[in-house]
Design an enzyme around this catalytic site. Structure first.
Site, short mmCIF file in Angstrom:
data_model
loop_
_atom_site.label_atom_id
_atom_site.label_comp_id
_atom_site.label_asym_id
_atom_site.label_seq_id
_atom_site.Cartn_x
_atom_site.Cartn_y
_atom_site.Cartn_z
N LYS A 1 42.60 26.92 40.57
CA LYS A 1 41.72 26.94 39.40
C LYS A 1 41.96 28.20 38.57
CE LYS A 1 37.60 28.77 39.32
NZ LYS A 1 36.18 29.15 39.18
N VAL B 1 34.91 45.39 44.86
CA VAL B 1 35.30 44.81 43.57
C VAL B 1 34.09 44.49 42.70
CG1 VAL B 1 36.57 42.94 42.44
CG2 VAL B 1 37.45 43.93 44.56
N ASP C 1 37.33 37.24 46.76
CA ASP C 1 36.97 35.82 46.83
C ASP C 1 37.03 35.26 48.25
OD1 ASP C 1 36.34 35.59 44.18
OD2 ASP C 1 38.17 34.55 43.58
N CYS D 1 29.55 32.74 37.39
CA CYS D 1 28.81 33.17 38.59
C CYS D 1 28.00 34.43 38.30
CB CYS D 1 29.77 33.48 39.74
SG CYS D 1 30.57 32.03 40.43
#
Length: 421
Positions: free
Chosen positions: A22, A330, A308, A117
């Site tokens: 994605k 991060v 992630d 998000c």
């Protein structure tokens, strides 16, 4: 709004094909705006964020066609406006990626400030400062970015912090600028490299992708004629299924992936006790029924451990043997999954940007709520090993980043189904 019902306790086993990334597909679709004619993009994952991007391009007047293999042909020559409205941009932060190409190719853009998000402050100021340095006139008012430029001018840009979307936006803008642009402290992520490869496949001149210094020599035009560009595989989806397999003590082979993009993740899985075998485009992980060992890690930009994957490793540590310390460097506010895992019996203590996870012998199923994309995935993983049933609510977050997650997990033997609320 759908939810997932998960029955825990089944080891995952079997084979699975990984989807396109994605985070590579979104900037590549935005970069089709740079082309002076139709361009085809393949291996695009079937996800909500992709649909949103296609709708955004369609609203601008671009002609989009999807064939039976889910290749997307985009024709930017039919563009009618340069407007990215709030109702689309608010659901997906990556919508900001149309700003650079619109400005470079058409000389103007009107783009809503982004959403996505709710993990920390992810400001767009670096994008705007970079475009202004290239000669764009930029105003922000009433929640919209208004940008104009006759032709952008190449220049030297030193980014204050590493930003993936910022690097991508400025690279796309520089591709059609007058002269050479140098981007220092550029993001090194594989998805940035994929975008550079796509621009070069259309006749662009980007060098240094994968390092922290990019050089872009602007060209007069780009063309995607005859090009069918395949998006690279999703390293985060790959990592998520590997962690799920490790947590359940299973054995799984993932095909159509890129092991070379997952060094940091694979090293931590081996530390947790997984036996890993690699091919050019496949990874096999075998836990031999063992319980994972806790691992400590801290997140940082690529090629270090990816933010992630942090939530998924938090879930693994929750049922691992020992104590793992996870430090998030991060994003702030990226431990929203912890509270929900605690409801399932996880022993996790938060101290500022660090989670101290003491493994417990079992989690128990509970109703939990997804708060962002990767947090949702970690709750699904916790459900796979919990005793009893876990209900994961607000799974529209998951659909933004994982293609058919319940179908893929069921294919590997998990007890999981989607039900309407």
């Amino acid at each position: 709004m759908d939810k997932l019902l998960i029955g825990g306790g089944r080891p995952l086993s079997g084979e699975l094909r990984i989807s396109g990334a994605k985070n590579a597909a979104l900037p590549v679709l935005a970069a089709t705006l740079l082309s002076d004619g139709p361009v085809t993009v393949g291996n695009v994952p079937h996800l909500h964020d992709i649909t949103t991007t296609m709708e955004l391009l369609g609203r601008m007047g671009l002609n989009l066609m999807v064939d039976e293999k889910l290749n997307i042909e985009v024709d930017p020559s039919t563009i009618q406006n340069f407007f990215a409205p709030y109702e689309l941009v608010r659901t997906m932060r990556a919508s900001i990626l149309v700003l650079g190409p619109l400005l470079a190719r058409f000389g103007r853009a009107e783009v809503s400030l982004p959403g996505g998000c709710a993990i920390g402050t992810r400001p767009v100021n670096l994008h705007l400062e970079g475009l202004a340095a290239m000669g764009a006139e930029i105003n922000v008012r009433n929640g919209y970015i208004y940008a104009e430029a006759k032709r952008l001018k190449g220049c030297r840009l030193v980014l204050d912090q590493v930003t993936v979307t910022g690097t991508e936006n400025l690279m796309m803008a520089a591709a059609l600028a007058d002269g050479v642009t140098i981007i220092e402290n550029a993001a090194r992520e594989p998805e940035v490299v994929d975008l550079a490869n796509f621009i070069n496949a259309m006749g662009g001149k980007v060098s240094g992708a994968g390092t922290d210094v990019l050089q872009i020599e602007g060209v007069d035009s780009l063309s995607g004629a005859g090009l069918n560009y395949r998006i690279l595989p999703d390293r985060i989806e790959t990592g998520t299924y590997l962690v799920a397999t490790a947590m359940t003590g299973g054995r799984v082979k993932l095909k159509g992936t890129r092991p070379d993009l997952l060094d940091a993740v694979l090293a931590k899985l081996e530390e947790a006790g997984a036996e890993i075998t690699l091919g050019d485009d496949w990874i096999e992980l075998d836990m031999k029924g063992r319980r994972p060992q806790a691992v400590s890690l801290h997140t940082a930009p690529y090629p270090a451990f990816p933010t992630d994957m942090q939530a998924q490793f938090t879930a693994m540590n929750a049922i691992a043997e020992g104590v793992g310390v996870i430090t998030e460097t991060v994003f702030e506010n990226r431990f929203m999954h912890v509270q929900e895992m605690q409801r399932m019996g996880a022993d996790i203590k938060l101290e500022s940007n660090t989670a101290i996870v003491k493994g417990v012998s079992r989690l128990t199923g509970a109703p939990v709520m997804a708060t962002d994309l990767r947090a949702s995935a970690s709750l699904v993983l916790a459900g796979l090993v919990a005793e009893g049933q876990t209900k994961v609510d607000r799974i529209y977050h998951i659909d933004r980043g994982y293609e058919c997650i319940e179908e893929k997990l069921a294919q590997l033997g998990a007890e999981i189904r989607r039900v309407p609320n």
